[in-house]
Write a protein that holds these residues in place. Structure first.
Motif, PDB file in Angstrom:
ATOM      1  N   ILE A 183       0.830  -1.201   0.000  1.00  0.00           N
ATOM      2  CA  ILE A 183       0.000   0.000   0.000  1.00  0.00           C
ATOM      3  C   ILE A 183       0.867   1.255   0.000  1.00  0.00           C
ATOM      4  O   ILE A 183       0.663   2.175  -0.797  1.00  0.00           O
ATOM      5  CB  ILE A 183      -0.966  -0.006   1.200  1.00  0.00           C
ATOM      6  CG1 ILE A 183      -2.037  -1.076   0.993  1.00  0.00           C
ATOM      7  CG2 ILE A 183      -1.601   1.377   1.413  1.00  0.00           C
ATOM      8  CD1 ILE A 183      -2.857  -1.384   2.234  1.00  0.00           C
TER       9      ILE A 183
ATOM     10  N   ILE B 226       1.358   4.052  -3.098  1.00  0.00           N
ATOM     11  CA  ILE B 226       1.190   5.502  -2.929  1.00  0.00           C
ATOM     12  C   ILE B 226       2.436   6.229  -3.429  1.00  0.00           C
ATOM     13  O   ILE B 226       2.343   7.215  -4.171  1.00  0.00           O
ATOM     14  CB  ILE B 226       0.907   5.841  -1.450  1.00  0.00           C
ATOM     15  CG1 ILE B 226      -0.476   5.317  -1.037  1.00  0.00           C
ATOM     16  CG2 ILE B 226       1.003   7.353  -1.216  1.00  0.00           C
ATOM     17  CD1 ILE B 226      -0.721   5.350   0.461  1.00  0.00           C
TER      18      ILE B 226
ATOM     19  N   PRO C 202       0.133  12.239  -3.033  1.00  0.00           N
ATOM     20  CA  PRO C 202      -0.881  11.698  -2.128  1.00  0.00           C
ATOM     21  C   PRO C 202      -1.555  12.817  -1.341  1.00  0.00           C
ATOM     22  O   PRO C 202      -0.946  13.842  -1.043  1.00  0.00           O
ATOM     23  CB  PRO C 202      -0.084  10.782  -1.202  1.00  0.00           C
ATOM     24  CG  PRO C 202       1.312  11.315  -1.244  1.00  0.00           C
ATOM     25  CD  PRO C 202       1.494  11.899  -2.615  1.00  0.00           C
TER      26      PRO C 202
ATOM     27  N   GLU D 209      -4.404   9.565   2.276  1.00  0.00           N
ATOM     28  CA  GLU D 209      -3.504   8.506   1.807  1.00  0.00           C
ATOM     29  C   GLU D 209      -2.270   8.437   2.697  1.00  0.00           C
ATOM     30  O   GLU D 209      -1.790   7.340   3.016  1.00  0.00           O
ATOM     31  CB  GLU D 209      -3.116   8.751   0.352  1.00  0.00           C
ATOM     32  CG  GLU D 209      -4.287   8.553  -0.590  1.00  0.00           C
ATOM     33  CD  GLU D 209      -4.054   9.124  -1.977  1.00  0.00           C
ATOM     34  OE1 GLU D 209      -4.657   8.586  -2.909  1.00  0.00           O
ATOM     35  OE2 GLU D 209      -3.300  10.108  -2.126  1.00  0.00           O
TER      36      GLU D 209
ATOM     37  N   GLY E  45      -1.420   5.238   4.858  1.00  0.00           N
ATOM     38  CA  GLY E  45      -0.121   4.591   4.681  1.00  0.00           C
ATOM     39  C   GLY E  45       0.625   4.456   5.998  1.00  0.00           C
ATOM     40  O   GLY E  45       1.245   3.425   6.275  1.00  0.00           O
TER      41      GLY E  45
END
Length: 108
Positions: free
Chosen positions: A70, A74, A85, A89, A93
């Motif tokens: 993930i 990003i 991002p 996000e 993250g």
């Protein structure tokens, strides 16, 4: 040293999965050469091999890798696709990275 080697393997697997998938995407969705797609497929096979070098069990490795993936996705979007991002996000993250450390490296 164990954590550094393990994180390096996660990053290498992430680069292989995202990079291989990106090349297949370029071939199929963006009409690039079939050779780009084949190269992507080969890299994706390598992605399947890299996690086997992790010392933990399959389930633990792939659960932790999900968080790494993930964050790397990003970063890929930011660096390669030039899509920075947003705050959500970044927060998501960060939560994933915390999860990785709990799943993979918390003393048992």
């Amino acid at each position: 040293m164990f954590i550094i080697k393990s994180l390096a393997l996660f990053v290498l697997a992430g680069l292989a999965e995202i990079g291989g998938g990106y090349l297949v995407w370029q071939w199929y969705r963006e009409s690039h050469s079939i050779y780009i797609g084949v190269l992507g497929a080969i890299i994706l096979v390598l992605y399947g091999i890299i996690p086997t070098f992790q010392p933990a069990s399959f389930g633990r490795v792939y659960a932790a890798y999900g968080g790494i993936f993930i964050v790397m996705a990003i970063l890929w979007g930011w660096m390669i696709d030039k899509k920075p991002p947003d705050i959500f996000e970044l927060i998501g993250g960060g939560i994933c990275v915390i999860g990785v450390f709990i799943i993979m490296y918390w003393p048992r």
